[in-house]
Design a protein around this motif. Structure first.
Motif, PDB file in Angstrom:
ATOM      1  N   VAL A 254       3.476 -28.783  24.619  1.00  0.00           N
ATOM      2  CA  VAL A 254       2.233 -28.275  24.031  1.00  0.00           C
ATOM      3  C   VAL A 254       1.943 -26.921  24.667  1.00  0.00           C
ATOM      4  N   THR A 255       1.973 -25.872  23.847  1.00  0.00           N
ATOM      5  CA  THR A 255       1.862 -24.510  24.368  1.00  0.00           C
ATOM      6  C   THR A 255       0.432 -24.031  24.508  1.00  0.00           C
ATOM      7  N   GLY A 256      -0.531 -24.820  24.061  1.00  0.00           N
ATOM      8  CA  GLY A 256      -1.928 -24.463  24.223  1.00  0.00           C
ATOM      9  C   GLY A 256      -2.475 -23.680  23.052  1.00  0.00           C
ATOM     10  N   PRO A 257      -3.583 -22.961  23.262  1.00  0.00           N
ATOM     11  CA  PRO A 257      -4.248 -22.274  22.155  1.00  0.00           C
ATOM     12  C   PRO A 257      -3.441 -21.076  21.662  1.00  0.00           C
ATOM     13  N   ILE A 258      -3.772 -20.633  20.446  1.00  0.00           N
ATOM     14  CA  ILE A 258      -3.092 -19.490  19.849  1.00  0.00           C
ATOM     15  C   ILE A 258      -4.129 -18.472  19.420  1.00  0.00           C
ATOM     16  N   GLY A 259      -3.743 -17.206  19.412  1.00  0.00           N
ATOM     17  CA  GLY A 259      -4.653 -16.156  18.979  1.00  0.00           C
ATOM     18  C   GLY A 259      -5.025 -15.240  20.120  1.00  0.00           C
ATOM     19  N   PHE A 260      -6.091 -14.473  19.909  1.00  0.00           N
ATOM     20  CA  PHE A 260      -6.528 -13.514  20.924  1.00  0.00           C
ATOM     21  C   PHE A 260      -6.825 -14.204  22.249  1.00  0.00           C
ATOM     22  N   LEU A 261      -7.403 -15.391  22.175  1.00  0.00           N
ATOM     23  CA  LEU A 261      -7.722 -16.143  23.384  1.00  0.00           C
ATOM     24  C   LEU A 261      -6.672 -17.204  23.675  1.00  0.00           C
ATOM     25  N   GLY A 262      -5.512 -17.055  23.087  1.00  0.00           N
ATOM     26  CA  GLY A 262      -4.475 -18.059  23.229  1.00  0.00           C
ATOM     27  C   GLY A 262      -3.576 -17.825  24.421  1.00  0.00           C
ATOM     28  N   SER A 263      -2.509 -18.595  24.460  1.00  0.00           N
ATOM     29  CA  SER A 263      -1.565 -18.521  25.564  1.00  0.00           C
ATOM     30  C   SER A 263      -0.349 -17.696  25.174  1.00  0.00           C
ATOM     31  N   ARG A 264       0.347 -17.183  26.184  1.00  0.00           N
ATOM     32  CA  ARG A 264       1.569 -16.445  25.910  1.00  0.00           C
ATOM     33  C   ARG A 264       2.662 -17.345  25.350  1.00  0.00           C
ATOM     34  N   PRO A 265       2.836 -18.602  25.837  1.00  0.00           N
ATOM     35  CA  PRO A 265       3.854 -19.469  25.220  1.00  0.00           C
ATOM     36  C   PRO A 265       3.600 -19.716  23.736  1.00  0.00           C
ATOM     37  N   SER A 266       2.334 -19.894  23.334  1.00  0.00           N
ATOM     38  CA  SER A 266       2.038 -20.067  21.911  1.00  0.00           C
ATOM     39  C   SER A 266       2.405 -18.811  21.129  1.00  0.00           C
ATOM     40  N   ASP A 267       2.022 -17.671  21.658  1.00  0.00           N
ATOM     41  CA  ASP A 267       2.294 -16.406  20.985  1.00  0.00           C
ATOM     42  C   ASP A 267       3.797 -16.202  20.793  1.00  0.00           C
ATOM     43  N   GLU A 268       4.554 -16.386  21.847  1.00  0.00           N
ATOM     44  CA  GLU A 268       5.984 -16.127  21.765  1.00  0.00           C
ATOM     45  C   GLU A 268       6.692 -17.163  20.896  1.00  0.00           C
ATOM     46  N   MET A 269       6.277 -18.416  20.995  1.00  0.00           N
ATOM     47  CA  MET A 269       6.927 -19.448  20.194  1.00  0.00           C
ATOM     48  C   MET A 269       6.705 -19.217  18.703  1.00  0.00           C
ATOM     49  N   VAL A 270       5.453 -18.966  18.313  1.00  0.00           N
ATOM     50  CA  VAL A 270       5.144 -18.847  16.891  1.00  0.00           C
ATOM     51  C   VAL A 270       5.714 -17.563  16.303  1.00  0.00           C
ATOM     52  N   THR A 271       5.664 -16.471  17.053  1.00  0.00           N
ATOM     53  CA  THR A 271       6.174 -15.216  16.498  1.00  0.00           C
ATOM     54  C   THR A 271       7.697 -15.149  16.513  1.00  0.00           C
ATOM     55  N   ARG A 272       8.374 -15.979  17.309  1.00  0.00           N
ATOM     56  CA  ARG A 272       9.837 -15.947  17.404  1.00  0.00           C
ATOM     57  C   ARG A 272      10.522 -17.086  16.661  1.00  0.00           C
ATOM     58  N   CYS A 273       9.733 -18.016  16.103  1.00  0.00           N
ATOM     59  CA  CYS A 273      10.344 -19.159  15.435  1.00  0.00           C
ATOM     60  C   CYS A 273      10.989 -18.729  14.120  1.00  0.00           C
ATOM     61  N   ASP A 274      11.940 -19.544  13.638  1.00  0.00           N
ATOM     62  CA  ASP A 274      12.495 -19.292  12.302  1.00  0.00           C
ATOM     63  C   ASP A 274      11.929 -20.266  11.268  1.00  0.00           C
ATOM     64  N   THR A 275      11.209 -21.292  11.745  1.00  0.00           N
ATOM     65  CA  THR A 275      10.599 -22.284  10.856  1.00  0.00           C
ATOM     66  C   THR A 275       9.272 -22.712  11.468  1.00  0.00           C
ATOM     67  N   LEU A 276       8.224 -22.725  10.643  1.00  0.00           N
ATOM     68  CA  LEU A 276       6.890 -23.064  11.127  1.00  0.00           C
ATOM     69  C   LEU A 276       6.316 -24.198  10.293  1.00  0.00           C
ATOM     70  N   LEU A 277       5.876 -25.266  10.983  1.00  0.00           N
ATOM     71  CA  LEU A 277       5.180 -26.378  10.346  1.00  0.00           C
ATOM     72  C   LEU A 277       3.709 -26.275  10.713  1.00  0.00           C
ATOM     73  N   VAL A 278       2.854 -26.054   9.705  1.00  0.00           N
ATOM     74  CA  VAL A 278       1.411 -25.902   9.903  1.00  0.00           C
ATOM     75  C   VAL A 278       0.735 -27.193   9.452  1.00  0.00           C
ATOM     76  N   VAL A 279      -0.067 -27.800  10.341  1.00  0.00           N
ATOM     77  CA  VAL A 279      -0.676 -29.089  10.042  1.00  0.00           C
ATOM     78  C   VAL A 279      -2.189 -29.026  10.272  1.00  0.00           C
ATOM     79  N   GLY A 280      -2.952 -29.127   9.183  1.00  0.00           N
ATOM     80  CA  GLY A 280      -4.396 -29.302   9.283  1.00  0.00           C
ATOM     81  C   GLY A 280      -5.153 -28.123   9.845  1.00  0.00           C
ATOM     82  N   THR A 281      -4.727 -26.901   9.541  1.00  0.00           N
ATOM     83  CA  THR A 281      -5.467 -25.743  10.027  1.00  0.00           C
ATOM     84  C   THR A 281      -5.410 -24.613   9.016  1.00  0.00           C
ATOM     85  N   GLY A 282      -6.504 -23.869   8.946  1.00  0.00           N
ATOM     86  CA  GLY A 282      -6.559 -22.645   8.165  1.00  0.00           C
ATOM     87  C   GLY A 282      -6.609 -21.442   9.079  1.00  0.00           C
TER      88      GLY A 282
END
Length: 582
Positions: A254-282
């Motif tokens: 669990v990489t923690g929050p994402i966005g301006f107030l998010g974590s670096r692991p979330s940022d790097e994981m989401v921006t570097r992934c080749d496949t993204l599964l989005v569940v229950g969020t806008g």
């Protein structure tokens, strides 16, 4: 037995399972005051000091219980003041019903008082808004409002003129003349996508070699399925702020929050992934998502309108998060190559070490990151956490490490100032035996929270509950001369004046000790930390536009040199260890 319309409305709410209404009765709905007395506390009227707080309390109740929150406003002027809380609920898809009083029908249109067009007023925020013009309407208007709020996860409004409230109730309308006979209850819609859609989604996810999962509040309750899906796919899981408590932060992927107030692991994981599964969020911030065409996207959401609304989706699954994942998981192939997953877990571990180093940095006043970090080892099981918008959100989102069974919520989309205190009060009334901790911005406390300390004092015996902690942690900022200083008003001393327990802390060495003192107090506590205003939230990576806007604001800030130095030291802590990019 209900005799008047006011009694009948409360009785109908009781049939819907409503046990608490937040509101400030006045001339417009004066009939409700007597009706609540006759109801004997079922439902109970909780009286905040400000009408705005009533709507926020209803929203907080709905966030934490999953049911419909109900608030009341006395008249047209009070109705206007409900709007902040109602927009907060509407934008975060939280079910709230508002009962709103209106002038007597005989005086409408005369221009002799504060006459406001209430239907137009609520037309933007409410999924449903109607005027009860006759006693025979009361039953089906309440039913439809409750049904709409629950099903649409939004706001519904029932407007009742003062003279209608005092009329004799019509509990069962006479047959004929197009009478309406509505009932109580709304079944939960839990759709499952068709098999061909599940197979198409599985095909996309199975082909990915670097899979990331992004979850929000719509995934709440689907924790076991998310863990299983992440394990099969070798994925990490990032969380939108409204989904802060969907999965515990103790899980290594669990990489923690994402966005301006998010974590670096979330940022790097989401921006570097080749496949993204989005569940229950806008999640609305495109700059923190993969660039268009860089990743294949599968999205699960109960509301089809939200699919592909933020990022182009290859396969959309309109359905309940848990049930959809249960249908999808058997179609997924286990990814034996785990380098991507191992890299995520190593980066998460390194990130927590960075946060620890940043929290231990010393400044002129208390480092606000230390306040959150020191709470981690002291968080009670099952705690409910609320938070104000602003810098305090960063400390709450990044430095707190949630465990299984903890709940957390904030005004995510609207970012409503002063929402943490009424959320916390509502959470405690709904769960008397659960610990509740609010992270409160110092300026918001002075603007709004102080008023509601009178509410806390008035309900002190109720809010003390079984002695479980109820802590309002106020972050009062102090800066260099000439800067805005929210520590100018002693918030802990104000709590003492209100008959509550106030504790203040200015010494970094005592942060842990005062947390323990507050958590062991056995009643409502205002715990004030005087923190350094120069410590400001920094994004996991800084883009050009953000840097330009920040520089412009910084140049006009009298505390700019302290903020710059603090920011440099925070970023430096990220490079003490060698960073690993996967």
């Amino acid at each position: 037995m209900a005799h008047r319309v006011a009694d009948h409305i409360l009785a109908r709410l009781r049939e819907w399972g409503v046990r608490r209404v937040y509101g400030c009765p006045g001339d417009g709905i004066g009939g409700f005051g007597d009706a609540f007395d006759r109801a004997g506390g079922d439902p109970e009227l909780v009286r905040p000091r400000r009408v705005e707080a009533a709507a926020f309390m209803a929203a907080g109740h709905a966030r934490f219980t999953g049911g419909v929150g109900v608030c009341a406003a006395a008249d047209e002027a009070a109705a206007i003041r409900l709007l902040s809380g109602l927009y907060d609920a509407a934008l975060d898809r939280v079910p709230v019903v508002a009962l709103v009083g209106q002038r007597r029908r005989a005086s409408l249109g005369a221009g002799g008082g504060p006459e406001v067009g209430l239907i137009p007023l609520f037309s933007d925020v409410a999924e449903y808004a109607q005027v009860c013009a006759t006693p025979a309407q009361a039953r089906h208007l309440v039913d439809q409002a409750m049904r709409t709020a629950a099903a649409a996860r939004g706001v519904a409004v029932v407007i009742v003129p003062a003279d209608v409230l005092d009329e004799h109730a019509v509990t069962v309308p006479p047959h004929g003349d197009r009478a309406v006979f509505s009932g109580v209850g709304v079944p939960a819609a839990r759709p499952v996508p068709p098999a061909e859609d599940l197979e198409a989604a599985a095909a996309v996810l199975n082909r990915g070699s670097r899979v990331a999962i992004l979850v929000g509040q719509g995934a709440r309750g689907a924790g076991p399925e998310l863990v299983q899906a992440a394990d099969v796919l070798g994925a990490g899981v990032a969380k939108a702020l409204l989904g802060r408590d969907v999965l515990p932060d103790e899980l290594p992927f669990v990489t923690g929050p994402i966005g301006f107030l998010g974590s670096r692991p979330s940022d790097e994981m989401v921006t570097r992934c080749d496949t993204l599964l989005v569940v229950g969020t806008g999640f609305p911030y495109a700059e923190w998502l993969p660039e268009e065409g860089r990743a294949r996207v599968v999205q699960i959401d109960a509301d089809p309108r939200r699919i592909s609304a933020r990022v182009p989706v290859e396969v959309g699954l309109a359905g309940d998060a848990g049930l959809t994942l249960r249908g999808l998981i058997p179609l997924l192939r286990y990814k034996g190559e785990r380098d991507w997953r191992r890299g995520i877990e190593e980066d998460v571990g390194e990130w927590w070490r960075i946060l620890r180093r940043q929290a231990r940095q010393r400044f002129e006043a208390i480092n606000p990151q230390l306040v959150a970090w020191e709470l981690n080892g002291r968080l009670p099981d099952g705690v409910v956490l609320t938070c104000d918008p602003g810098a305090v959100t960063a400390w709450w989102a990044r430095w707190l490490r949630l465990r299984e069974g903890m709940r957390a919520a904030l005004s995510g989309t609207l970012g409503a100032c002063g929402s943490a205190v009424p959320y916390a009060i509502a959470a405690r009334l709904a769960f008397p035996d659960r610990p509740v901790i609010a992270f409160v911005d110092g300026e918001a406390f002075q603007a709004d929270g102080m008023n509601e300390m009178a509410t806390v004092a008035g309900y002190r015996d109720r809010l003390a509950g079984s002695g479980a902690p109820l802590v309002f942690a106020v972050f009062s900022a102090v800066g260099r001369p000439g800067s805005r200083d929210s520590a100018a008003v002693p918030c802990a001393a104000f709590a003492d004046l209100a008959g509550l327990r106030g504790i203040s802390c200015r010494d970094p060495e005592r942060v842990g000790a005062v947390w323990e003192e507050a958590l062991e107090a056995g009643g409502p506590v205002v715990l004030e930390f005087t923190v350094d205003a120069g410590v400001v939230p920094l994004p996991p990576h800084i883009m050009f536009d953000q840097a330009r806007q920040t520089a412009r604001a910084w140049w006009h800030d009298p505390d700019r040199f302290g903020a710059a130095a603090a920011g440099f030291r925070q970023k430096l802590a990220e490079f003490v260890e060698v960073r690993r990019h996967y």
